[in-house]
Structures are given as structure tokens and as C-alpha cells.
Write an enzyme that holds these catalytic residues in place. Structure first.
Site, PDB file in Angstrom:
ATOM      1  N   GLU A   1       0.873  -1.166   0.000  1.00 52.52           N
ATOM      2  CA  GLU A   1       0.000   0.000   0.000  1.00 52.52           C
ATOM      3  C   GLU A   1       0.912   1.218   0.000  1.00 52.52           C
ATOM      4  OE1 GLU A   1      -2.180   0.869   3.571  1.00 52.52           O
ATOM      5  OE2 GLU A   1      -3.489   2.299   2.553  1.00 52.52           O
TER       6      GLU A   1
ATOM      7  N   ARG B   1       5.941 -12.160   9.661  1.00 52.04           N
ATOM      8  CA  ARG B   1       6.686 -10.959   9.314  1.00 52.04           C
ATOM      9  C   ARG B   1       7.984 -10.912  10.100  1.00 52.04           C
ATOM     10  NH1 ARG B   1       4.448  -6.189   9.287  1.00 52.04           N
ATOM     11  NH2 ARG B   1       2.236  -6.651   9.284  1.00 52.04           N
TER      12      ARG B   1
ATOM     13  N   LYS C   1       4.747   0.474  10.020  1.00 49.83           N
ATOM     14  CA  LYS C   1       4.718   1.744   9.291  1.00 49.83           C
ATOM     15  C   LYS C   1       4.211   2.866  10.190  1.00 49.83           C
ATOM     16  CE  LYS C   1       3.590   0.051   4.728  1.00 49.83           C
ATOM     17  NZ  LYS C   1       2.665   0.228   3.602  1.00 49.83           N
TER      18      LYS C   1
END
Length: 567
Positions: A40, A266, A276
Site C-alpha cells: 500500500e 513478518r 509503518k
RNA sequence: UGGGGAAUAGUGUAACGGCAGCACAACUGACUCUGGAUCAGUUAGUUCAGGUUCGAAUCCUGGUUCCCCAGCCA
């Protein structure tokens, strides 16, 4: 590139690659292997993304005919910006991957997604709901209690079609209605309780502009994107495991091409944050100096710090892929870094904290150029000439007036080698009024030119040096972890991760002296400063203004000895 | 207390019923014109309790612990 399986042996596949290999064997996808990296564009890529990038692009590269799409999952105009798109493109390319012509944007599929939505409404599997966001939450129930049906759940298909069309036409304000899938409000998996497919958002999109005022939600959009692109293996992180039933439900309800979603864990790294949200916070609050601050775990920060793409790729290879949360030791990243930089970086001499040395028996005004090896790990790198002189600088740390036991370097009366130059012996220490050593007087042995003594005598240490007359001034930025704790989230009650910020993560040294060959250095050029570490020229540098970033130190056993002595 | 995942040296990972291996870290030592690099070595592990089996990290049962999910974020 990318399949550096140089460990000879039959290679062990991680569980994702195993699935791909099995599918190839059974012919499940007709031998096709199509993956995708779907960021994104709402932030900069970081080392955690690199793991995903190397997995997806790596699998594509390892399989004949395989390909990996770079797709922007740009379904939320409120958080997304072109700046992020540009940085992501640059970072993926810099890491060494090529998406060919397969660059896609979810926003390019908005028309088709809408048609699919109409299809679901017509099939009685989706409805327009007038509940507010808050009511929707209340109706959803809890983890342990089932939800309740929305009062709008049984609208007629015609009414739903009409309302959806008017939603798209912009007749209704933000948040007033949603399109929801009609699944099961009592489903134990909360994401199956009539999930929202579209929300009304009168926001300008960085690509589609004002064409749309309804935007698809992730769960609705993502499977469609994969399906439209005929992805075979849709690889995502663990938190989406709960969403897989919904991913499958949408594609089955539509009866369209249906990729397989596979989830992996992750990356977590010690001494750093990876979300983020937190990285954005560091940037916005000025705790870091932008997304490309060399202390940031962003790809752009690491690039500026001096990391090589090869080192990052190797790191992503050795950490493996798994389904459980783990935290990789930052030292492993540094190991991969040093391993690559050692074989690729030209050596050069630089003195960070200069101590003036006058070689009293050395003649004035002679030109003395010494041969220095550019890279002992790479004979092809050749050698260069470095000027010597009567006055040189050595590292302050390389002299001690009263040396402790394991200190091998220069001290009064002691002889050491100047790398590629001469043996020198210290016989004079000059101090200022505060008693600080400001200058050394040494003598040199002309027979040791180049660094070897004809009589075969040995010295315990070899020091780097720079000729005072020829030296270039430089600024050097030394970096340490941005956080003092291994786990930055491990903070006292009531504080957040910023409480653990390392106040000493950046030290700026000025008045450093470097050898003249560095005059031609270009931004991001990497060097090993002998005995100190790996450095690269910062983009802030300008002609006549050298600025170097320390990428990582060399392994330093003396520092270790010192540490145990002080502990 | 609902659902979904997962547990192998300090850390990251292999072993797919047959000798628990590799890497990082740590510690020794050798070598060295970088206290770098390189080389040799040491320490250290199957979440727990049962069961199946000639044999279990692996299969079965039960327990423990950890992660994720109640955005009109992704």
C-alpha cells in the site's frame, strides 16, 4: 541472480517454496508460478518488506517462466500518496528485482470490482447497509458473542442495486452507508460477520482523482486483484490468516479464478521498530531525520547508510521463512553486511580523531608515494599511490601514554608500523596546558619503506595514517541503534516506544582527515576505512565538502577487551 | 471464557518415523602489514505429561505458553 544457492547441497525449501514445488509437481496451476508484491503506498518500504519482496520475487525467479507482479494496493486515498509510490518503485528496483511489464494498481481495477459487486448483489449475497460505523461495531457482537443482523440486511435486490448505484453516484455523504457481504453474523470468525465491501469516501485519489467516491475494503479488493492478475500463490503475512476464509468466500461466491493464499511470519529485528505507523511517527515527530535517515530500517535509510542490495538479499535468504513470530538478532544483519562489504569495498585510509605526529628524522619537501592495496580480497582491484610526509595524523585511540596490558599500539618508546609505509618509534609526547596529548614526536626507519623490515623484526601493531599536507577534511557521521532496548516496545508502564530512543544514536565528527583519493568519491560510494569500518559518501556531500556515513564498524576485538576491562 | 495460528541451543533455522545439523552470537586457539579477513575448536537445544512404535523433534491424546482477530485501515 537471486538464487544464490551456493551452499552446494541439495537445497532445503522453506514451507512456501515447498508448496510451490508441490503444485508444480501436481500441475495444479498448469506449471505457472505467478506471485505478487502488493504494497500500500502509504509509507516507505523497510527491511521487513524486503523479506516479502525477496520471497515473492525470489520464488518467481527460481521457477522457469515464473513472474512477480508489483502491484500497488491503493484502495484508501486518505493515506496514500504518489511520493510513496515513487519511493517503492525505486526501492524494489534498487534491491535488484525486475517486475518487467507487470506493474499494476488496484485502482485500475475499480470498474471491474464494481461490476463484481453488482454481481454479488444480484445473487443476493451483498446488501447496502445504513448503519453508522458505531452501530456496525455494536451489531458485530464480540469475540465470544454472536452479532445481530442489520435491519437493512433483507432489502430487496432492486433496492440494493439502486442504492449501490446512488452510492457510487455520490448522492450520500461519507459514512452514511456501506455495501456489505451477506455471510453469517454468528460466525465464530469475526471477519465473516457481514464484512464491509465498500465505504463512501469523497476523497481524491492519487491516481483515479475524483472518479470514485466509494472505495473497496481490503478483503473485498485483494482477492479480486489476485484473481484478475491470475496470481497462483498469494503470499501475505500471518495477521491475514483470519481473513483467508473471507478471501476464499468472495472468490467462490463470484465463481472466478481463485489463487491460494499462504501466510508467513513478518520480520522482527532487535533494536528496531518495523510498523509503518511507528516509522511514520519517528518521521513526523522528528525523532528521525526523514524516511531515509541512515538510522531508519527503511530501504532508503539503509541505502543511504551504505548497505548493499546484495547484503540485504543475503540476509533475507538466511533468516528463512516460517509461520511463527521470531525476532532476528541485528547482529545477523550486520554479519551479512560485513560479509558482502568485505569482498566489494575498496580500502582507504581515514583518521576520524586526528593526533598529529611529526617524524623528526624525515626530510622536508620530498615526494613519497606509497603503494597501497585497494582490496586484499580482490586482486583485480589493484593498488593506488598514497602520499606520505613528515607530518601525519594517526588515530588518537592508537596512542596511549600509559598502555594497559593488551594494548599493542603506539606508546612512548614503542615501535609500530604505519600501514604500507614505515616503522615509526615514539620518543616525544607534547601536551597542552590541560595536560592533553596534542602531538607526538617519532622517528622512522627508512629501511622499512613499504612496511617490511629487512632485518625481519616484528611490530605488534599496524596503524592507519594520513599525510597532514595532503589530507582532505571530512565530516563523519557515526550511527548506533535508534533504540537502546532490544525490544523497543519493552518500556515502563504508561510510556510508548519512543521512551527508548537512544540519545546517542548519531555522533557527528568534524575535522576528520582522509586520504586524497577520496576527493573523487560520489554519493553512496562505499569504502572500507582501514581498521575502522565501512563508510559511504552521504548525498549531503558537495564538491569540497566530504561527508561520510559509517555503515558498520569492523569487528573490533580490542573494543571487546576494553569493555571487559571496564566492566 | 469464541475462532484462527504456532512452539527445536542465547538468536535465526534444518531434520518430512531411523545418529538432532547449519548460521549468527559468545568463548578458546592459530595465522596475519587491517586487533579486519581467514582457519581450527568449545559451550549450548526438541514446551510439558502420557501413549503408539524395534525406534518419535516428527504420529496420537491431554496440558502449558505465545501470537492474531471485534476499522467504514491494509
Amino acid at each position: 541472480m537471486a538464487q544464490d544457492n551456493n551452499n552446494g547441497q541439495e537445497q532445503r525449501l522453506d514451507f512456501v517454496r515447498q508448496i510451490v514445488a508441490d503444485d508444480n509437481k501436481t500441475g495444479k496451476w498448469g506449471g505457472r508460478v505467478v506471485t505478487r508484491f502488493p504494497p500500500e503506498p502509504n509509507g516507505y518500504l523497510h527491511i521487513g518488506h524486503a523479506k516479502s519482496i525477496c520471497l515473492n520475487f525470489g520464488i518467481a525467479a527460481e521457477n522457469p517462466g515464473g513472474r512477480c507482479h508489483l502491484r500497488f494496493d491503493d484502495t484508501n486515498p486518505e493515506k496514500e500518496e504518489q511520493e510513496y509510490v515513487d519511493s517503492i518503485l525505486q526501492d524494489v528496483r534498487w534491491l535488484g528485482w525486475d517486475w518487467g511489464e507487470h506493474l499494476y494498481y488496484a485502482s485500475d481495477y475499480f470498474d471491474r470490482m464494481y461490476e463484481y459487486a453488482v454481481q454479488l448483489v444480484k445473487a443476493g449475497k451483498a446488501y447496502v447497509c445504513d448503519l453508522t460505523a458505531e452501530q456496525t461495531r455494536e451489531f458485530r457482537g464480540t469475540l465470544t458473542e454472536p452479532g445481530r443482523h442489520s435491519p437493512y440486511r433483507n432489502r430487496s435486490i432492486d433496492e440494493n442495486l439502486d442504492l449501490l448505484e446512488r452510492m457510487r453516484a455520490g448522492e450520500f455523504p461519507d459514512g452514511s452507508r456501506t455495501l456489505r457481504a451477506k455471510i453469517d453474523m454468528a460466525h465464530p470468525n469475526v471477519s465473516m460477520r457481514d464484512p464491509v465491501m465498500y465505504r463512501i469516501l469523497h476523497a481524491s485519489h492519487h491516481r483515479s482523482g475524483d472518479k470514485w467516491c466509494i472505495y473497496p475494503m481490503y478483503d473485498w479488493a485483494h482477492g479480486l486483484e489476485d484473481s484478475i492478475e491470475r496470481i497462483t500463490h498469494s503470499i501475505c503475512t500471518l495477521e491475514f490468516e483470519n481473513h483467508r476464509p473471507l478471501y476464499d468466500w468472495f472468490l467462490d461466491a463470484l465463481g472466478v479464478y481463485h489463487p491460494r493464499q499462504i501466510e508467513f511470519a513478518r520480520l522482527n529485528l532487535t533494536y528496531t521498530v518495523m510498523s509503518k505507523r511507528k516509522l511514520l511517527r519517528l518521521v513526523k515527530d522528528g525523532l528521525a531525520d526523514g524516511w531515509d535517515d541512515p538510522r531508519m530500517p527503511t530501504i532508503s535509510g539503509m541505502r543511504r547508510r551504505g548497505y548493499s542490495p546484495a547484503a540485504i538479499r543475503e540476509f533475507c535468504r538466511v533468516i528463512g521463512v516460517n509461520k511463527f513470530n521470531s525476532t532476528v538478532d541485528f547482529a545477523l544483519l550486520e554479519h551479512c553486511l560485513r560479509q558482502d562489504l568485505n569482498r566489494t569495498s575498496p580500502r582507504v585510509m581515514a583518521v576520524l580523531r586526528p593526533l598529529k605526529v611529526v617524524i623528526t628524522n624525515y626530510p622536508e619537501n620530498v615526494e613519497d608515494l606509497l603503494d597501497c592495496v585497494n582490496n586484499p580480497e580482490d586482486p583485480a582491484a589493484g593498488s593506488r599511490k598514497v602520499p606520505f610526509g613528515r607530518v601525519i595524523y594517526i588515530e588518537r585511540d592508537d596512542f596511549m601514554e600509559e598502555p594497559p596490558k593488551k594494548f599493542f599500539r603506539l606508546a612512548p618508546g614503542r615501535e609500530v608500523r604505519l600501514r604500507y609505509a614505515y616503522f615509526i618509534k615514539c620518543n616525544g609526547v607534547i601536551k597542552n596546558d590541560q595536560g592533553e596529548v596534542v602531538e607526538l614526536h617519532c622517528t622512522f626507519d627508512p629501511h622499512t619503506r613499504g612496511g617490511d623490515a629487512p632485518d625481519g623484526r616484528k611490530v605488534a601493531a599496524t596503524l592507519h595514517w594520513v599525510s597532514a599536507e595532503h589530507a582532505l577534511d571530512a565530516e563523519v557521521r557515526l550511527y548506533d541503534h535508534l533504540f537502546t532496548r532490544e525490544n523497543p516496545d519493552d518500556v515502563p508502564e504508561g510510556e510508548d516506544f519512543t521512551a527508548g530512543i537512544n540519545p546517542d544514536s548519531l555522533k557527528v565528527l568534524t575535522g576528520c582527515k582522509v586520504e586524497p583519493s577520496l576527493a573523487d568519491a560520489k554519493p553512496l560510494d562505499r569504502f572500507q576505512f582501514e581498521r575502522l569500518g565501512y563508510f559511504c559518501l552521504d548525498p549531503d556531500a558537495a564538491p569540497g565538502k566530504l561527508i561520510f556515513n559509517r555503515t558498520v564498524t569492523l569487528k573490533d576485538t580490542w573494543a571487546k577487551v576494553q569493555k571487559t576491562q571496564t566492566d
